[in-house]
Design a protein around this motif. Structure first.
Motif, short mmCIF file in Angstrom:
data_model
loop_
_atom_site.label_atom_id
_atom_site.label_comp_id
_atom_site.label_asym_id
_atom_site.label_seq_id
_atom_site.Cartn_x
_atom_site.Cartn_y
_atom_site.Cartn_z
N GLY A 142 0.79 -1.22 0.00
CA GLY A 142 0.00 0.00 0.00
C GLY A 142 0.82 1.27 0.00
N ASP A 143 2.14 1.15 0.17
CA ASP A 143 2.98 2.34 0.25
C ASP A 143 3.54 2.77 -1.10
OD1 ASP A 143 2.51 2.48 2.92
OD2 ASP A 143 4.44 1.71 3.56
N THR A 144 3.89 1.82 -1.94
CA THR A 144 4.37 2.17 -3.27
C THR A 144 3.26 2.90 -4.03
OG1 THR A 144 5.87 0.29 -3.38
CG2 THR A 144 5.19 1.24 -5.46
N PHE A 145 3.60 3.99 -4.69
CA PHE A 145 2.58 4.73 -5.44
C PHE A 145 3.10 5.08 -6.83
CE2 PHE A 145 5.07 7.78 -2.98
CZ PHE A 145 5.37 8.78 -3.90
N ARG A 146 2.19 5.48 -7.72
CA ARG A 146 2.53 5.85 -9.09
C ARG A 146 2.38 7.36 -9.29
NH1 ARG A 146 3.16 2.17 -12.95
NH2 ARG A 146 2.30 3.43 -14.64
N TRP A 147 3.35 7.95 -9.97
CA TRP A 147 3.32 9.38 -10.28
C TRP A 147 3.98 9.58 -11.64
CZ3 TRP A 147 0.72 13.46 -9.23
CH2 TRP A 147 1.23 14.75 -9.47
N ARG A 148 3.29 10.28 -12.51
CA ARG A 148 3.78 10.53 -13.86
C ARG A 148 4.07 9.23 -14.61
NH1 ARG A 148 1.35 15.11 -13.85
NH2 ARG A 148 2.40 16.79 -12.72
#
Length: 687
Positions: free
Chosen positions: A515-521
């Motif tokens: 749940g901590d890894t996130f996506r950006w751009r």
């Protein structure tokens, strides 16, 4: 030299097998010539791995053989206990008979022998029976670290009463929840936490006993002094100990609660033995070790893995009320400790100490635990003269357990690449968008290849001493951790919730929580990796990284919360250091400088509340900053700038060009393992 000899031995064995194979072929297929048979053998050799297999054997077989032997020792220990139906209290009492006067615990210069612990726990066990508690009843235990804590839960276990080990930092609703979720029928609390109990006493409606008062009266009304009652109890072993089964529940240990209320994990006698024996044998500990254990005794690391070395393997342990970074090496030297324990951020805290002589004058030869950050590994071992860090991976309730017994830099364990089925633990691919496992055409999970990131899962096997998942007191929470149809239809696995990556030699490296890894751009960002860079850039200040939503933008932007009460961080210098190690899309877009970050009892930094608060200056009183791409620096995030961000009028940095923060995400780049400095196999640059 020994590796070469081993490789030669493997080659000779293959050659001998090949010659025998030729004889078989010659008998079964007489029409083939020797040359043709040799060609067939060569083809089989190549298709089954050939030189690459020999190369892997050269690099990993010695490790695997050592691990296999230690695993066998652990397995024998469990099988013997299972065959004899020997409970944890009975194993402890065997040590008492062998070494009654040996020091088991050292606490604030008090020395408790095995015989003293046995007598105290006998009194507790007999007292519980006198009070009418039955086999299987649950009693909540809520007190600070001290020898009586261990004696109390051990005494309960002797008569089949299950202690629920409550975090002594919990207050109010969290405390009430932890007591009730385990269906506790009584509460034993320490004198130190009477005020916390007073706040919730009316909502508990159960008998309360206060420990550690001596001859003093409790400050609570309607409770009983446990000390005076135990003085009247029988000090001989309770006869009910023979009714306790190795498959019975021993204790409840709670998860840390970093992402919500704690869950009570079931720990049976067999599981307790497995955890303790696995660490003892895999790390290579002896029965003469003196262990420095300043960790909370209500949790797995201190109360189970650490204390189990005393109860089951006759070691001595030094315990203290609470961890102190200034006293760690001083006390380790004073008591002649040979083994040290750590967990969470403890190692980083030790590095923030000013250098002093004791940090190199101790006798600690190995430290074991989990949670040491890769970016401080070498600095820690060098500064404190530690020959071996044995990092292990494993959740309190989990069955996907690993250990790095060789001190491999940055690894949390390994899986054999020559015998991948030896331990039924796997990395399975996870869909980056949904967080769910990727399935093949048959509906089964896809196992990751070396270098591919995936979630660690362990195959569940009922009635197996290592592989049975006992779950939580809450059945709904148990179901959420089970993955179905993993490698074959109908099988089940324990979901760790953690993302790891495996290198070509089978070493595994922790990446992030799912749940901590996130996506950006269009790119994946690992909070763990960015946190490592932020820590280095701020000289090991407490900090966490998380993703926050930005109006009009897909995915989540990075935000770092950093403890800086004295205002020491130079934001210009900080940004320069970040840019050197982190690609643009992973650089924190928002900063929050605050006085402190809450931690769990096992030194894990809490980020959920910070993430919920986001970057709104209308509700946050801490200093907030925004990375302005036009100015190329962090600027104060005031209410006016916040409104511009809400209205999609602010600018943020992208990898190749500046754009409005609300610009829709460009077409995602091909999937890969996070960003260039991510946790790829070590040879490909593990950060």
């Amino acid at each position: 030299m020994w590796r070469t000899a081993l490789a030669v031995g493997v080659t000779s064995a293959l050659w001998a097998a090949g010659k025998q194979g030729l004889k078989v072929f010659d008998i079964l297929i007489p029409s083939l010539s020797g040359l043709q048979l040799a060609s067939v053998a060569a083809g089989i050799y190549i298709t089954t791995g050939g030189y690459y297999t020999l190369w892997l054997a050269y690099n990993t077989l010695p490790r695997d053989i050592t691990a296999a032997w230690r695993y066998v020792q652990c397995h024998i220990k469990l099988k013997t206990a299972s065959f004899r139906n020997t409970s944890i209290p009975k194993m402890f009492m065997e040590n008492v008979r062998r070494n009654p006067n040996k020091v088991a615990l050292i606490f604030e210069d008090q020395k408790w022998t095995f015989a003293q612990i046995d007598e105290y726990s006998n009194r507790v066990g007999n007292f519980m029976v006198e009070q009418g508690f039955k086999h299987g009843d649950v009693v909540a235990l809520y007190m600070w670290n001290r020898p009586e804590y261990v004696c109390t839960w051990l005494g309960c276990a002797k008569v089949g009463v299950v202690p629920a080990l409550i975090n002594f930092n919990l207050l109010n609703d969290s405390l009430i929840h932890s007591i009730k979720v385990a269906h506790s029928k009584a509460l034993i609390c320490g004198w130190e936490v009477q005020e916390a109990v007073k706040d919730v006493q009316d909502q508990l409606a159960l008998p309360i006993f206060v420990s550690g008062l001596g001859n003093e009266k409790p400050s609570l009304t309607g409770v009983k002094c446990l000390d005076s009652l135990l003085n009247q109890s029988n000090p001989t072993p309770p006869p009910q100990i023979d009714n306790v089964d190795i498959k019975d529940k021993l204790i409840y240990i709670y998860t840390s609660g970093t992402t919500g209320l704690p869950k009570a994990a079931v720990i049976k006698h067999s599981r307790y033995l497995f955890f303790c024996a696995a660490v003892h044998y895999m790390v290579g500990l002896s029965d003469d070790e003196v262990i420095y254990n300043p960790l909370p005794l209500y949790h797995t690391a201190g109360g189970m893995v650490g204390m189990g070395q005393v109860l089951l393997f006759n070691n001595t342990a030094v315990i203290r009320r609470k961890f102190s970074k200034s006293q760690y090496w001083i006390e380790a030297k004073k008591h002649g400790c040979t083994v040290g324990q750590y967990v969470g951020e403890l190692c980083r805290y030790l590095l923030t100490n000013s250098p002093h002589p004791e940090e190199k004058q101790h006798k600690v030869k190995v430290m074991f635990g989990n949670g040491v950050r890769e970016n401080i590994w070498e600095e820690f071992t060098t500064r404190f003269n530690i020959p071996l860090i044995a990092e292990f991976y494993g959740a309190t309730e989990g069955i996907a357990n690993l250990i790095n017994m060789e001190g491999k830099h940055g690894a949390c364990g390994f899986l054999s690449v020559l015998f991948p089925s030896a331990i039924p633990v796997y990395l399975v691919k996870i869909d980056e968008e949904t967080g769910e496992p990727v399935r093949d055409k048959n509906g089964l999970c896809v196992v990751c290849k070396p270098g591919e990131q995936g979630e660690l899962v362990g195959i569940i096997k009922k009635e197996h001493p290592f592989r049975e998942f006992h779950g939580y007191a809450d059945e709904a929470a148990t179901k959420k951790k089970i993955l179905r149809n993993v490698l074959k239809p109908g099988d089940t696995a324990f979901k760790s919730g953690d993302l790891l990556v495996q290198d070509k030699f089978g070493y595994l490296y922790f990446m992030d929580r799912t749940g901590d890894t996130f996506r950006w751009r269009g790119e994946n960002v690992s909070t763990t990796e960015v946190e490592g860079v932020v820590l280095k850039a701020t000289d090991h200040k407490d900090s966490v990284v998380y993703g926050v939503e930005v109006p009009g933008a897909e995915g989540r932007a990075g935000m770092a919360a950093i403890v800086d009460p004295e205002g020491e961080i130079d934001l210009e210098d900080f940004l320069k250091k970040i840019k050197k190690s982190v690609p643009p899309y992973a650089q924190p877009l928002f900063l929050r400088l605050l006085d402190h970050i809450s931690v769990t009892g096992t030194f894990k930094l809490k980020k959920l509340e910070l993430q919920k608060e986001g970057y709104n200056p209308n509700i946050i009183k801490d200093s907030l900053y925004f990375l302005d791409s036009k100015q190329g620096k962090y600027v104060p995030l005031d209410k006016d700038l916040f409104e511009k961000i809400k209205n999609c009028q602010a600018r943020s940095k992208e990898s190749n060009s500046d754009s409005r923060i609300h610009t829709r995400e460009r077409k995602a780049t091909p999937k890969h393992n996070l960003y260039p400095c991510s946790c790829l196999p070590w040879s490909q640059r593990y950060p």
